[in-house]
Design an enzyme around this catalytic site. Structure first.
Site, PDB file in Angstrom:
ATOM      1  N   ALA A 130       0.975  -1.172   0.143  1.00  0.00           N
ATOM      2  CA  ALA A 130       0.101   0.104  -0.053  1.00  0.00           C
ATOM      3  C   ALA A 130       1.023   1.310   0.151  1.00  0.00           C
ATOM      4  CB  ALA A 130      -0.783   0.020   1.124  1.00  0.00           C
ATOM      5  N   GLU A 131       0.313   2.419  -0.485  1.00  0.00           N
ATOM      6  CA  GLU A 131       0.696   3.771  -0.009  1.00  0.00           C
ATOM      7  C   GLU A 131       0.268   3.862   1.096  1.00  0.00           C
ATOM      8  OE1 GLU A 131       2.758   5.645  -1.528  1.00  0.00           O
ATOM      9  OE2 GLU A 131       3.121   4.373  -3.273  1.00  0.00           O
ATOM     10  N   TYR A 156      -5.746   8.721   2.053  1.00  0.00           N
ATOM     11  CA  TYR A 156      -5.323   7.543   2.503  1.00  0.00           C
ATOM     12  C   TYR A 156      -6.479   6.553   2.877  1.00  0.00           C
ATOM     13  CZ  TYR A 156      -3.247   3.638   5.690  1.00  0.00           C
ATOM     14  OH  TYR A 156      -3.028   2.641   6.345  1.00  0.00           O
ATOM     15  N   ASN A 188       0.849   1.177  14.345  1.00  0.00           N
ATOM     16  CA  ASN A 188       2.073   0.593  14.762  1.00  0.00           C
ATOM     17  C   ASN A 188       3.495   1.008  14.861  1.00  0.00           C
ATOM     18  OD1 ASN A 188       1.647  -2.887  13.009  1.00  0.00           O
ATOM     19  ND2 ASN A 188       0.295  -1.539  13.379  1.00  0.00           N
ATOM     20  N   PRO A 193       8.984  17.911  15.124  1.00  0.00           N
ATOM     21  CA  PRO A 193       7.662  18.693  14.727  1.00  0.00           C
ATOM     22  C   PRO A 193       6.419  18.065  15.194  1.00  0.00           C
ATOM     23  CG  PRO A 193       8.675  17.331  12.966  1.00  0.00           C
ATOM     24  CD  PRO A 193       9.254  17.059  13.975  1.00  0.00           C
ATOM     25  N   ARG A 222      -1.941  19.350  10.801  1.00  0.00           N
ATOM     26  CA  ARG A 222      -2.370  18.462   9.374  1.00  0.00           C
ATOM     27  C   ARG A 222      -3.712  18.870   8.866  1.00  0.00           C
ATOM     28  NH1 ARG A 222      -2.031  12.032  10.261  1.00  0.00           N
ATOM     29  NH2 ARG A 222       0.190  12.119   9.569  1.00  0.00           N
ATOM     30  N   LEU A 266       5.436   8.947  12.754  1.00  0.00           N
ATOM     31  CA  LEU A 266       5.551   9.706  14.037  1.00  0.00           C
ATOM     32  C   LEU A 266       6.838   9.292  14.757  1.00  0.00           C
ATOM     33  CD1 LEU A 266       4.696  11.910  16.069  1.00  0.00           C
ATOM     34  CD2 LEU A 266       3.745  10.154  17.269  1.00  0.00           C
ATOM     35  N   THR A 298      -6.902  -0.845   7.996  1.00  0.00           N
ATOM     36  CA  THR A 298      -6.578   0.069   9.188  1.00  0.00           C
ATOM     37  C   THR A 298      -7.731   0.503   9.892  1.00  0.00           C
ATOM     38  OG1 THR A 298      -5.863   2.307   9.542  1.00  0.00           O
ATOM     39  CG2 THR A 298      -6.445   1.766   7.218  1.00  0.00           C
ATOM     40  N   ASP A 299      -7.638   0.808  11.238  1.00  0.00           N
ATOM     41  CA  ASP A 299      -8.716   1.553  11.960  1.00  0.00           C
ATOM     42  C   ASP A 299      -9.195   2.895  11.161  1.00  0.00           C
ATOM     43  OD1 ASP A 299      -6.414   2.844  12.883  1.00  0.00           O
ATOM     44  OD2 ASP A 299      -6.730   3.009  14.762  1.00  0.00           O
ATOM     45  N   GLY A 320      -7.497  18.137   8.016  1.00  0.00           N
ATOM     46  CA  GLY A 320      -8.382  17.074   8.378  1.00  0.00           C
ATOM     47  C   GLY A 320      -7.962  15.941   9.309  1.00  0.00           C
ATOM     48  N   SER A 323      -9.029   5.307   0.427  1.00  0.00           N
ATOM     49  CA  SER A 323      -8.519   4.408  -0.339  1.00  0.00           C
ATOM     50  C   SER A 323      -8.427   2.936   0.239  1.00  0.00           C
ATOM     51  CB  SER A 323      -7.051   4.599  -0.999  1.00  0.00           C
ATOM     52  OG  SER A 323      -6.010   4.754   0.023  1.00  0.00           O
ATOM     53  N   LYS A 324      -8.091   3.047   1.448  1.00  0.00           N
ATOM     54  CA  LYS A 324      -8.452   1.707   2.227  1.00  0.00           C
ATOM     55  C   LYS A 324      -9.609   1.301   2.447  1.00  0.00           C
ATOM     56  CE  LYS A 324      -5.107  -0.324   3.878  1.00  0.00           C
ATOM     57  NZ  LYS A 324      -4.277  -1.433   3.337  1.00  0.00           N
TER      58      LYS A 324
HETATM   59  P1  NAD Z   1       5.105   0.607   4.189  1.00  0.00           P
HETATM   60  O1  NAD Z   1       4.883   1.878   3.704  1.00  0.00           O
HETATM   61  O2  NAD Z   1       6.076   0.725   5.251  1.00  0.00           O
HETATM   62  O3  NAD Z   1       5.256  -0.570   3.231  1.00  0.00           O
HETATM   63  C1  NAD Z   1       4.502  -0.722   1.996  1.00  0.00           C
HETATM   64  C2  NAD Z   1       5.076  -1.659   1.283  1.00  0.00           C
HETATM   65  O4  NAD Z   1       4.434  -1.688  -0.058  1.00  0.00           O
HETATM   66  C3  NAD Z   1       6.553  -1.176   0.651  1.00  0.00           C
HETATM   67  O5  NAD Z   1       7.617  -2.296   0.699  1.00  0.00           O
HETATM   68  C4  NAD Z   1       6.372  -0.819  -0.753  1.00  0.00           C
HETATM   69  O6  NAD Z   1       7.329  -1.054  -1.538  1.00  0.00           O
HETATM   70  C5  NAD Z   1       5.014  -1.985  -0.911  1.00  0.00           C
HETATM   71  N1  NAD Z   1       4.460  -1.348  -2.000  1.00  0.00           N
HETATM   72  C6  NAD Z   1       3.886   0.063  -2.238  1.00  0.00           C
HETATM   73  N2  NAD Z   1       3.383   0.169  -3.585  1.00  0.00           N
HETATM   74  C7  NAD Z   1       3.168  -1.216  -4.137  1.00  0.00           C
HETATM   75  C8  NAD Z   1       2.704  -1.850  -5.339  1.00  0.00           C
HETATM   76  N3  NAD Z   1       1.868  -0.792  -6.170  1.00  0.00           N
HETATM   77  N4  NAD Z   1       3.065  -2.974  -5.532  1.00  0.00           N
HETATM   78  C9  NAD Z   1       3.855  -3.864  -4.799  1.00  0.00           C
HETATM   79  N5  NAD Z   1       4.268  -3.197  -3.636  1.00  0.00           N
HETATM   80  C10 NAD Z   1       3.853  -2.085  -3.287  1.00  0.00           C
HETATM   81  O7  NAD Z   1       3.809   0.279   5.000  1.00  0.00           O
HETATM   82  P2  NAD Z   1       3.274  -0.435   6.433  1.00  0.00           P
HETATM   83  O8  NAD Z   1       3.211   0.487   7.258  1.00  0.00           O
HETATM   84  O9  NAD Z   1       4.106  -1.345   6.406  1.00  0.00           O
HETATM   85  O10 NAD Z   1       1.780  -0.777   5.991  1.00  0.00           O
HETATM   86  C11 NAD Z   1       1.535  -2.232   5.447  1.00  0.00           C
HETATM   87  C12 NAD Z   1       0.037  -2.413   5.260  1.00  0.00           C
HETATM   88  O11 NAD Z   1      -0.388  -2.205   6.757  1.00  0.00           O
HETATM   89  C13 NAD Z   1      -0.609  -1.507   4.564  1.00  0.00           C
HETATM   90  O12 NAD Z   1      -1.511  -1.791   3.860  1.00  0.00           O
HETATM   91  C14 NAD Z   1      -1.346  -0.230   5.663  1.00  0.00           C
HETATM   92  O13 NAD Z   1      -2.340   0.313   5.052  1.00  0.00           O
HETATM   93  C15 NAD Z   1      -1.640  -1.070   6.820  1.00  0.00           C
HETATM   94  N6  NAD Z   1      -1.536  -0.748   8.164  1.00  0.00           N
HETATM   95  C16 NAD Z   1      -0.426   0.001   8.667  1.00  0.00           C
HETATM   96  C17 NAD Z   1      -0.474   0.533   9.949  1.00  0.00           C
HETATM   97  C18 NAD Z   1       0.643   1.353  10.598  1.00  0.00           C
HETATM   98  O14 NAD Z   1       0.630   1.847  11.585  1.00  0.00           O
HETATM   99  N7  NAD Z   1       1.810   1.356   9.495  1.00  0.00           N
HETATM  100  C19 NAD Z   1      -1.368   0.384  10.797  1.00  0.00           C
HETATM  101  C20 NAD Z   1      -2.530  -0.314  10.008  1.00  0.00           C
HETATM  102  C21 NAD Z   1      -2.672  -0.906   8.897  1.00  0.00           C
HETATM  103  P1  TYD Z   2       1.471   8.939  11.713  1.00  0.00           P
HETATM  104  O1  TYD Z   2       2.714   8.209  12.469  1.00  0.00           O
HETATM  105  O2  TYD Z   2       1.530   9.772  10.455  1.00  0.00           O
HETATM  106  O3  TYD Z   2       0.371   7.864  11.537  1.00  0.00           O
HETATM  107  P2  TYD Z   2      -1.482   8.173  11.369  1.00  0.00           P
HETATM  108  O4  TYD Z   2      -1.492   9.581  10.683  1.00  0.00           O
HETATM  109  O5  TYD Z   2      -1.572   7.162  10.224  1.00  0.00           O
HETATM  110  O6  TYD Z   2      -2.080   8.184  12.496  1.00  0.00           O
HETATM  111  O7  TYD Z   2       1.020  10.296  12.832  1.00  0.00           O
HETATM  112  C1  TYD Z   2       0.598   9.768  14.060  1.00  0.00           C
HETATM  113  C2  TYD Z   2       0.249  11.058  14.596  1.00  0.00           C
HETATM  114  O8  TYD Z   2       1.317  11.779  14.883  1.00  0.00           O
HETATM  115  C3  TYD Z   2      -0.791  11.745  14.121  1.00  0.00           C
HETATM  116  O9  TYD Z   2      -1.709  12.331  15.058  1.00  0.00           O
HETATM  117  C4  TYD Z   2      -0.321  13.057  13.374  1.00  0.00           C
HETATM  118  C5  TYD Z   2       1.156  13.279  14.343  1.00  0.00           C
HETATM  119  N1  TYD Z   2       2.340  13.523  13.681  1.00  0.00           N
HETATM  120  C6  TYD Z   2       3.116  14.772  14.176  1.00  0.00           C
HETATM  121  O10 TYD Z   2       2.554  15.235  15.164  1.00  0.00           O
HETATM  122  N2  TYD Z   2       4.172  15.143  13.613  1.00  0.00           N
HETATM  123  C7  TYD Z   2       4.823  14.593  12.512  1.00  0.00           C
HETATM  124  O11 TYD Z   2       5.795  14.831  12.105  1.00  0.00           O
HETATM  125  C8  TYD Z   2       4.015  13.410  11.657  1.00  0.00           C
HETATM  126  C9  TYD Z   2       4.800  12.532  10.995  1.00  0.00           C
HETATM  127  C10 TYD Z   2       2.855  12.899  12.684  1.00  0.00           C
END
Ligand code: NAD
Ligand code: TYD
Length: 338
Positions: free
Chosen positions: A82-83, A151, A181, A206, A274, A191, A124-125, A276, A154-155
């Protein structure tokens, strides 16, 4: 051997999942399909057993490449690709629609064509929007979808296509929705790793708005284990919320990181909010705990310390990212790095 197809395995959570599965099972082999975008990092896959882990570089929007790589009758597809960053989706949503929505549909079609036994969508939540400040409301599997960022939208759209594949074609699907996570190998645009990296370099931290937004944090290995159990024990067509009952104000997270690193709170810099910006996420994980027999094993204190230790010990991993295209991203988002 059971073969599973993991997309996005070079990213943060996907790589944690792969490490966990290879360490805790003996009968699973993995085809790891990843486009290696800015967030995908081959260094995250170092040390894996090549007999049980095969990496294929490819885009989940590329139907021919997916069909070529996905083994017939695979045990499961785990769609992590995902993005994933909200701020990037606010600047430019197009890539989010392509990868997160179209890419998911391509995978669903391929899973049907290849008679995959189960499709696990990592969601994602954030699809459920924002909860009121300091309320006793929580996200459950029955909460309505109310995404606020591109984001999250799209999810949420991807979830609808997963549901449609189940309802229309009877594909065996499971959706997991996890909170924020943290842990090793998270890209430092998010963050916690951003704050750790900046603090280690004595650069400003920041904090958006008033710093009183709440996120519900979970250690990445606990999330990965829940995903595996959702595949092994979950019921077809169900959604499972994953959370560790660990709500934290952003400002408290940032201060704790500074305290652990022995750096002054004067590094904190409040910056424009940020657009929204969701106020609060909080997950009720009763269904996952009761049906899957899952519990988070890592406390916030231990998890954060382990995470900070990892970044301290892997300064080269961080520097590699910070010396690349990340610099331009950071400058556009926040101004200069120091
Ligand atoms: P990340 O951005 O660290 O990794 C995304 C991975 O997907 C990368 O390795 C990237 O190269 C790959 N990717 C992106 N576009 C692609 C494409 N078109 N084809 C193939 N590979 C592609 O993301 P993450 O934090 O590891 O999140 C993984 C999943 O978990 C996502 O679906 C995200 O929505 C979900 N998620 C993340 C969190 C979080 O806190 N990070 C929480 C809940 C759910
Ligand atoms: P983030 O890690 O981008 O996760 P999400 O927006 O998916 O929850 O951000 C976590 C929280 O931290 C969110 O409330 C936005 C805030 N934040 C900052 O205050 N400063 C920063 O530089 C970043 C990246 C996030």
């Amino acid at each position: 051997m059971r073969t599973i197809f993991v997309t996005g395995g070079a990213g943060f959570i996907g790589s944690a999942f792969i490490h966990l599965i290879l360490e805790t099972t003996t009968d699973v082999e993995i085809v790891d399909f990843d486009a290696l975008t800015y967030a995908g990092n081959p260094e995250n896959l170092k040390g894996l057993d090549p007999a049980r882990h095969r990496f294929v570089k490819g885009d989940i929007c590329d139907k021919a490449a997916v069909l070529d790589a996905l083994p017939d009758g695979a045990e499961a597809v785990f769609n992590f690709a995902a993005e994933s960053h909200v701020d990037r989706s606010i600047s430019s949503a197009g890539e989010f629609v392509l990868t997160n929505v179209l890419g998911t549909q391509v995978l669903l079609d391929a899973a049907r064509a290849k008679k995959v036994k189960r499709f696990v969508q990592i969601s994602t939540d954030e699809v459920m929007g924002s909860l009121p400040d300091d309320s006793n409301l929580y996200f459950t599997e029955l909460s309505p979808l109310k995404p606020n960022s591109p984001y999250a939208a799209s999810k949420a759209a991807a979830e609808h296509f997963v549901r449609a594949a189940r309802e229309t074609f009877g594909l065996d699907t499971v959706i997991t929705r996890c909170g924020n996570n943290y842990g090793p190998r998270q890209f430092p645009e998010k963050l916690i790793p951003l704050m750790i990296a900046n603090a280690m370099n004595d650069e400003p931290l920041p904090v958006y708005g008033d710093g009183r937004n709440v996120r519900d944090w979970i250690y990445v290995e606990d999330h990965a284990r829940a995903i595996w159990l959702a595949c092994e024990r979950g019921r077809a067509g169900e959604i499972y919320n994953i959370g560790a009952r660990n709500e934290q104000y952003n400002i408290d997270v940032v201060k704790t990181i500074l305290d652990i690193l022995g750096k002054p709170h004067s590094l904190i810099k409040f910056v424009a909010d940020r657009l929204g910006h969701d106020r609060r996420y909080a997950i009720e994980a009763d269904k996952t705990e009761n049906e899957l027999g899952w519990r988070p094993l890592t406390s916030w204190e231990d998890g954060l310390r382990r995470t900070i230790d990892w970044y301290r010990e892997n300064q080269a991993w961080v520097d590699h990212i910070r010396n690349g295209a990340y610099r331009d991203y950071y400058r556009k988002m926040y101004g200069e790095l120091s």
